[in-house]
Design an enzyme around this catalytic site. Structure first.
Site, short mmCIF file in Angstrom:
data_model
loop_
_atom_site.label_atom_id
_atom_site.label_comp_id
_atom_site.label_asym_id
_atom_site.label_seq_id
_atom_site.Cartn_x
_atom_site.Cartn_y
_atom_site.Cartn_z
N ASP A 1 3.37 -8.12 0.08
CA ASP A 1 4.22 -7.19 -0.68
C ASP A 1 5.68 -7.53 -0.50
O ASP A 1 6.47 -7.48 -1.45
CB ASP A 1 3.97 -5.75 -0.22
CG ASP A 1 2.70 -5.17 -0.82
OD1 ASP A 1 2.24 -5.71 -1.87
OD2 ASP A 1 2.16 -4.21 -0.27
N ASP B 1 3.67 -5.47 5.19
CA ASP B 1 2.73 -6.30 4.43
C ASP B 1 3.47 -7.54 3.92
O ASP B 1 4.36 -7.45 3.08
CB ASP B 1 2.18 -5.49 3.25
CG ASP B 1 1.06 -6.23 2.55
OD1 ASP B 1 -0.07 -5.75 2.57
OD2 ASP B 1 1.33 -7.33 1.99
N THR C 1 -13.42 -1.73 5.41
CA THR C 1 -14.06 -2.41 6.55
C THR C 1 -13.14 -3.44 7.20
O THR C 1 -13.43 -3.91 8.29
CB THR C 1 -15.30 -3.17 6.06
OG1 THR C 1 -14.86 -4.18 5.13
CG2 THR C 1 -16.29 -2.24 5.37
N ARG D 1 -8.57 -8.44 2.15
CA ARG D 1 -9.23 -7.61 3.15
C ARG D 1 -9.79 -6.38 2.48
O ARG D 1 -9.05 -5.66 1.80
CB ARG D 1 -8.24 -7.14 4.21
CG ARG D 1 -7.75 -8.21 5.10
CD ARG D 1 -7.15 -7.65 6.36
NE ARG D 1 -5.97 -6.84 6.17
CZ ARG D 1 -5.32 -6.25 7.16
NH1 ARG D 1 -5.77 -6.36 8.40
NH2 ARG D 1 -4.24 -5.55 6.94
N1 URA Z 1 -1.22 -8.52 6.80
C1 URA Z 1 0.08 -8.22 6.62
O1 URA Z 1 0.66 -8.56 5.61
N2 URA Z 1 0.73 -7.52 7.58
C2 URA Z 1 0.12 -7.13 8.72
O2 URA Z 1 0.78 -6.53 9.57
C3 URA Z 1 -1.25 -7.46 8.89
C4 URA Z 1 -1.89 -8.15 7.91
#
Ligand code: URA
Length: 210
Positions: A204, A201, A109, A105
């Site tokens: 992560d 995330d 944007t 991503r």
């Molecule tokens: N991607 C993620 O890893 N966590 C989110 O909350 C949204 C997108």
């Protein structure tokens, strides 16, 4: 046409998901839980696979026994967090063909940018399950599925761990024909495109990169 959404509310999935959401859950536990949930989700996502009868011999007699019909299923992981779901799904579909779509991503944007694409060549003849744990804005998922359709796939399902209502709506605005399977539908997205309450995330937490 409104898209299909299947929220899998099995108690084992819900319990494991709650453990994953906790911020103190370690990388190794997070990884193990995601794999376990992926197996349980995979069980539901594959519920309507077609069977065909073949004659076999048991030690006692012959019988017509059911086997999966048609070509092997294709699992397509949206990198990088899709790897976590893929690991569990390949445990229950050990002969599945596997593809990878690399999407990140753009942090400004939130638009998806493709950096990798490698899938089996004969998608038109196969059931395809696209896996990505977080259906957040829906942008990467929709872009990945658009790309996969360009390769000829038409029987596609999308499996995730968590979905935001906004993500489901955005995804189904582009792909109303692709059913979404998820373990939970959370409240909403924050301004950075993260799912609330969510689990942070997923990449992560899965790879211990933060
Ligand atoms: N991607 C993620 O890893 N966590 C989110 O909350 C949204 C997108």
């Amino acid at each position: 046409m409104a898209g299909e959404v299947h929220c899998i509310e099995h108690p084992l999935i819900q319990h494991k998901l709650s453990l994953m959401r906790r911020k103190e859950t370690s990388t190794s536990n997070f990884r193990a839980l995601l794999q376990e949930i992926a197996m349980l989700l995979g069980y539901e996502v594959t519920r309507d696979l077609q069977l065909e009868l073949h004659e076999i011999e048991t030690p006692l007699m012959t019988m017509k026994a059911p086997f999966l019909a048609g070509k092997k299923v294709v699992l397509i992981s949206v990198l990088r967090a899709g790897t976590g779901l893929l690991d569990g799904m390949t445990k229950i579909l050990p002969s599945a063909r596997v593809g990878h779509v690399g999407m990140y991503r753009d942090p400004e944007t939130l638009a998806p940018v493709e950096y990798y694409f490698r899938v089996p060549s004969d998608l038109a003849d196969r059931a395809v399950i696209v896996v990505d744990p977080m259906l957040a804005t829906g942008n990467s998922a929709a872009a990945a599925v658009t790309r996969i359709k360009q390769e000829g796939a038409s029987r596609i399902k999308f499996a995730c761990l968590l979905a935001a209502p906004e993500g489901i709506a955005a995804f189904h605005a582009v792909h109303p024909d692709v059913p979404v399977f998820t373990a939970a539908i959370d409240e909403r997205l924050n301004d950075h495109g993260y799912i609330l309450p969510g689990l942070g995330d997923a990449g992560d937490r899965l790879f211990g990169t933060k």
